[in-house]
Design a protein around this motif. Structure first.
Motif, short mmCIF file in Angstrom:
data_model
loop_
_atom_site.label_atom_id
_atom_site.label_comp_id
_atom_site.label_asym_id
_atom_site.label_seq_id
_atom_site.Cartn_x
_atom_site.Cartn_y
_atom_site.Cartn_z
N ASP A 101 -10.51 5.25 7.88
CA ASP A 101 -11.54 4.28 8.23
C ASP A 101 -11.53 3.03 7.37
OD1 ASP A 101 -12.22 5.62 5.98
OD2 ASP A 101 -14.33 5.90 6.48
N LYS A 102 -10.53 2.80 6.57
CA LYS A 102 -10.46 1.60 5.73
C LYS A 102 -9.58 0.57 6.42
CE LYS A 102 -11.33 4.02 1.40
NZ LYS A 102 -12.65 3.43 1.19
N SER A 103 -10.16 -0.58 6.71
CA SER A 103 -9.51 -1.56 7.58
C SER A 103 -8.26 -2.18 7.00
CB SER A 103 -10.51 -2.66 7.95
OG SER A 103 -10.95 -3.32 6.78
N THR A 104 -8.09 -2.16 5.68
CA THR A 104 -6.91 -2.79 5.08
C THR A 104 -5.95 -1.77 4.50
OG1 THR A 104 -8.10 -3.08 2.99
CG2 THR A 104 -8.16 -4.91 4.53
N PHE A 105 -6.07 -0.52 4.95
CA PHE A 105 -5.12 0.51 4.53
C PHE A 105 -4.07 0.71 5.62
CE2 PHE A 105 -7.78 1.05 1.04
CZ PHE A 105 -7.25 1.98 0.15
N PRO A 106 -2.92 1.31 5.29
CA PRO A 106 -1.79 1.34 6.23
C PRO A 106 -2.13 1.90 7.61
CG PRO A 106 -1.05 2.00 4.06
CD PRO A 106 -2.53 1.85 3.97
N PHE A 107 -2.93 2.96 7.69
CA PHE A 107 -3.20 3.57 9.00
C PHE A 107 -3.86 2.56 9.94
CE2 PHE A 107 -6.03 5.87 11.92
CZ PHE A 107 -5.09 6.65 12.59
N ALA A 108 -4.91 1.88 9.47
CA ALA A 108 -5.59 0.90 10.31
C ALA A 108 -4.70 -0.30 10.62
CB ALA A 108 -6.88 0.44 9.63
N ILE A 109 -3.91 -0.75 9.65
CA ILE A 109 -3.04 -1.91 9.85
C ILE A 109 -1.97 -1.60 10.90
CG2 ILE A 109 -1.27 -3.34 8.75
CD1 ILE A 109 -4.02 -4.18 7.95
N ARG B 11 0.81 -1.22 0.00
CA ARG B 11 0.00 0.00 0.00
C ARG B 11 0.85 1.28 0.00
NH1 ARG B 11 -5.28 -1.06 -1.39
NH2 ARG B 11 -6.33 -2.41 0.10
N THR B 12 2.09 1.21 0.47
CA THR B 12 2.91 2.42 0.57
C THR B 12 4.06 2.46 -0.43
OG1 THR B 12 4.35 1.42 2.26
CG2 THR B 12 2.41 2.65 3.03
N GLY B 13 4.56 1.29 -0.86
CA GLY B 13 5.72 1.26 -1.74
C GLY B 13 7.01 1.61 -1.03
N TRP B 14 7.05 1.47 0.29
CA TRP B 14 8.25 1.81 1.06
C TRP B 14 9.27 0.68 1.02
CZ3 TRP B 14 5.94 4.19 6.21
CH2 TRP B 14 5.59 5.52 5.96
N ASN B 15 10.53 1.04 1.27
CA ASN B 15 11.57 0.04 1.49
C ASN B 15 11.29 -0.71 2.78
OD1 ASN B 15 13.28 2.57 0.17
ND2 ASN B 15 13.80 0.58 -0.66
N LEU B 16 11.83 -1.91 2.87
CA LEU B 16 11.61 -2.74 4.06
C LEU B 16 12.11 -2.04 5.32
CD1 LEU B 16 10.82 -5.38 5.45
CD2 LEU B 16 13.06 -6.29 4.83
N GLN B 17 13.31 -1.44 5.25
CA GLN B 17 13.88 -0.82 6.44
C GLN B 17 13.06 0.37 6.89
OE1 GLN B 17 16.46 -2.57 7.68
NE2 GLN B 17 16.10 -1.36 9.52
N VAL B 18 12.45 1.10 5.97
CA VAL B 18 11.61 2.25 6.35
C VAL B 18 10.39 1.76 7.13
CG1 VAL B 18 10.23 4.16 5.46
CG2 VAL B 18 12.40 3.59 4.38
N ALA C 81 19.13 7.15 3.56
CA ALA C 81 19.14 8.48 2.95
C ALA C 81 19.44 9.56 3.97
CB ALA C 81 17.79 8.75 2.28
N GLY C 82 20.19 9.21 5.01
CA GLY C 82 20.57 10.18 6.02
C GLY C 82 19.43 10.61 6.92
N GLY C 83 18.47 9.71 7.17
CA GLY C 83 17.35 10.05 8.04
C GLY C 83 16.26 10.84 7.36
N GLU C 84 16.25 10.86 6.04
CA GLU C 84 15.21 11.59 5.29
C GLU C 84 13.83 11.01 5.60
OE1 GLU C 84 14.03 14.60 2.66
OE2 GLU C 84 16.06 14.15 3.37
N ILE C 85 12.83 11.87 5.81
CA ILE C 85 11.50 11.43 6.16
C ILE C 85 10.76 10.96 4.91
CG2 ILE C 85 9.28 12.13 7.13
CD1 ILE C 85 11.50 11.89 9.17
N GLN C 86 10.22 9.75 4.98
CA GLN C 86 9.40 9.20 3.91
C GLN C 86 7.92 9.33 4.31
OE1 GLN C 86 11.04 7.43 0.94
NE2 GLN C 86 12.36 8.97 1.85
N LYS C 87 7.06 9.68 3.36
CA LYS C 87 5.65 9.92 3.65
C LYS C 87 4.77 9.09 2.72
CE LYS C 87 6.42 14.68 5.26
NZ LYS C 87 6.10 16.11 5.05
N ALA C 88 3.61 8.72 3.27
CA ALA C 88 2.60 8.02 2.49
C ALA C 88 1.23 8.45 3.01
CB ALA C 88 2.76 6.51 2.59
#
Length: 705
Positions: A389-397, A341-348, A377-384
């Motif tokens: 209210d969607k149960s299978t989206f990153p915020f709820a998970i 859902r976010t496309g983030w790297n594993l470490q992030v 990336a030197g502590g660069e903030i990644q955002k998504a």
């Protein structure tokens, strides 16, 4: 004048007699004598160091059980790195470095804890490579390397340069070799009160094009499999809460007997209310709580992770704890959903901070901004972005995982406080300092779970220390749900493939907008996203799609039939039967969900298991069906279905809603409409709102299995 050849004897310097003394002139020591005495002194010091280090450099490790049986302890002997090794022992000789190996020993002990014989052998071969390399670099005149503080940035640059020129080992071996060396040296320097900063693994980007990545249908199947496993974990923890509410104390002191222990609700009550989140070993639990011995004969929850066998997951104290706490394998499907859902790297994803990981969306009340730091990336903030209210989206998970693992973070905090008290009494104990640093790190982690060891419960573990476990469980989930790619092969889960698919998806749906793709990837510079899109894999997929479109376009022109719907099927599937073409051209196979079915009389077996040959599809479940296609004509029926499901959600009990398949249906339909221009979607919803179909409140809810 006193005779210099006479010396007075007696107590206090006073005596009545004297003794004749012969004075002998000693010869001066030569340089050879001084060198010999130095060698003798060095040998004595080395013997003293050998005796002192013997206990530190030799220890035993308990490997993980094999086939459900405890394995024999393994001996770890590092004395060759203190004394040196010959070509017979290691293939190439190297000089012993006592101070360096003693610096590295705590980090090696931590890395080998609970590992198998093959893993320990790999760690030793990595050490041999390091010592051989140090010898070679010293011959080139870099200066002596005696302690871990000498393995700083300058040495690391020479190490990378040497490994780049080494053609005897492949790229994947260099990647693993550098990763182990970086971890060992960084940990050892931390324990010595030093800091060394090695750059990110330079071989991490080399294997990007080894896989074909994921197409749209494969990523949808992968997400569906992860959601099914996550639902199973949620049902197990929900079952534990229900049992806890019904249970009572099964111990004989409260009037219970053997029959009371046979009731699963009573055992669940005993585990949580009496033992709490102590996470002690089975021996400690049985000594403090005699009733704990009764749990070994009874089975815990029926659910087991996809990669699990029996034993730890089925019987005993640890199995009963699984009604309330996750094991590491339980976290994998949740992490897979977040990655997709976010496309983030594993470490992030693994570095999410449970106390500071989201903020409100600047313009939308129903959405949030999720953020985490990218160490590479030197502590660069990644955002998504995610809906609330969607149960299978990153915020709820992520919220669910944080709540699920809160007892484990609390246990890590309690253990850290106890260790600080021990360290105050023994501040020089490096093993205690290392354990404290790991516990303090666990307090700031989201992805925590119980681990396995030979007997009983293991302490809290973080998924960031068990990447091999993550990919092992992901592979088991893929095999269990038979997730295959377009070539018919089982998919291999890798977060880099998920990220590449996410970036390419953002690039395509945005009309090939580089800025949107850059924001989706979280890249600071535009050049980085250009390198992403310039990869051989991305270029190959784009070129293949264009070639296929050209080929099918001219083929359709030759037969005198040119239709957008048929062209889409040809590009996605590579071919189409005459029956499917007739169905799509007729427009009469429009399902209630707004999909055009290419062959309603031959539905996939997983969609309609009870299908009779020649009969139409009996379920009309078009979500993730390879025979279903959506076009602009589908927008009106899609809008009608979405309005109906939202009306049903507002009218039926909330518990029944979440236990049904309706949330997944609504999510799927909204995902499909999100692919069309917003103006056309708004027009479709306006038309659908004028022709509402009333939904009956007694409409049955399709329960999950």
């Amino acid at each position: 004048m006193a005779d210099p050849t006479k010396r007075r004897l007696g107590r206090g310097g006073r005596s009545d007699h004297t003794e004749n003394v012969v004075v002998v002139a000693l010869p001066r020591r030569s340089a050879a004598d001084k060198e010999r005495e130095g060698r003798i002194a060095a040998a004595k010091a080395r013997r003293r160091l050998t005796k002192e280090s013997e206990k530190q450099l030799v220890w035993w490790v308990q490997p993980p059980p094999r086939r459900g049986r405890p394995a024999r302890p393994l001996k770890v002997d590092l004395t060759r790195y203190r004394d040196g090794a010959s070509e017979v022992q290691c293939g190439r000789s190297f000089k012993g470095r006592p101070a360096l190996i003693l610096n590295l020993q705590p980090a090696i002990a931590d890395l080998t804890r609970g590992k198998s014989a093959s893993s320990i052998k790999e760690i030793k071969s990595t050490l041999s490579y390091l010592f051989q390399l140090i010898d070679r670099l010293e011959e080139l005149g870099i200066g002596p390397v005696e302690e871990v503080k000498d393995l700083g940035d300058g040495f690391c640059a020479l190490l990378i340069e040497h490994m780049l020129k080494d053609r005897k080992i492949d790229e994947s071996t260099k990647f693993n070799l550098y990763g182990v060396l970086k971890r060992l040296c960084s940990t050892a320097a931390f324990l010595e009160g030093k800091e060394i900063h090695w750059p990110p693994n330079p071989w991490k980007q080399k294997s990007r094009d080894n896989d074909d990545g994921y197409d749209d249908r494969t990523i949808a199947r992968l997400l569906s499999a992860a959601k099914l496993e996550a639902y199973a974990v949620q049902r197990r923890l929900k079952e534990g809460k229900a049992l806890l509410a019904k249970g009572r104390d099964p111990r004989a002191s409260s009037g219970g007997g053997m029959e009371a222990w046979q009731i699963s609700a009573n055992r669940a009550w005993f585990v949580w209310e009496v033992l709490g989140c102590s996470l002690l070993s089975s021996t400690e639990l049985k000594s403090r709580f005699p009733g704990a011995t009764m749990l070994g004969a009874y089975k815990g929850p029926d659910h087991r992770p996809a990669s699990a066998g029996t034993g730890f997951y089925s019987y005993g104290i640890a199995a009963h704890y699984r009604w309330f706490l996750p094991v590491l394998e339980d976290l994998v499907p949740f992490l897979m959903i977040v990655a997709i859902r976010t496309g983030w790297n594993l470490q992030v994803i693994l570095d999410l901070d449970p106390t500071d990981w989201w903020s409100p969306h600047p313009t939308r009340k129903d959405a949030v901004v999720i953020h985490s730091s990218k160490e590479r990336a030197g502590g660069e903030i990644q955002k998504a972005f995610s809906f609330r209210d969607k149960s299978t989206f990153p915020f709820a998970i992520i919220s669910y995982v944080i709540d699920m693992t809160e007892p484990l973070r609390r246990h890590a905090s309690e253990e850290a406080a106890r260790l600080r008290a021990e360290i105050s009494q023994n501040p020089e104990n490096k093993d205690l300092l290392l354990r404290l640093a790991k516990l303090e790190d666990l307090e700031r982690r989201v992805w925590l779970g119980m681990g396995r060891r030979n007997r009983g419960l293991a302490p809290v573990h973080g998924l960031h220390d068990h990447n091999h476990e993550l990919y092992h469980v992901a592979s088991a989930i893929i095999e269990k749900h038979n997730v295959r790619n377009v070539k018919g092969k089982l998919v291999r889960f890798a977060t880099r493939n998920v990220r590449d698919t996410w970036v390419l998806f953002a690039y395509n749906v945005s009309g090939y907008n580089l800025i949107v793709a850059q924001l989706a990837a979280g890249h600071k510079r535009l050049g980085t996203i250009l390198r992403y899109l310039n990869r051989r894999r991305v270029k190959r997929r784009t070129s293949e799609a264009m070639w296929e479109l050209d080929r099918h376009l001219f083929a359709e022109i030759r037969v005198g039939r040119l239709d957008v719907r048929i062209l889409r099927v040809l590009v996605e599937k590579g071919g189409i039967s005459e029956e499917e073409a007739k169905n799509l051209l007729s427009g009469k196979t429009l399902t209630p969900t707004g999909a055009f079915c290419s062959d309603p009389h031959q539905p996939p077996p997983e969609k309609d298991p009870d299908h009779r040959p020649g009969a139409p599809c009996g379920t009309l479940d078009c979500a993730d069906c390879f025979r279903a296609y959506f076009f602009r004509d589908s927008l009106a029926p899609l809008a009608q279905q979405i309005i109906g499901l939202k009306t049903l959600r507002n009218s039926m009990p909330l518990i029944d809603w979440f236990e049904s398949d309706f949330p997944d249906d609504l999510e799927f339909l909204e995902m499909v409409t999100g692919r069309y221009p917003q103006k056309e979607v708004d027009i479709a919803f306006e038309k659908a709102s004028l022709h509402k179909v009333p939904l009956l409140h007694f409409r049955p809810s399709r329960r999950r299995n």
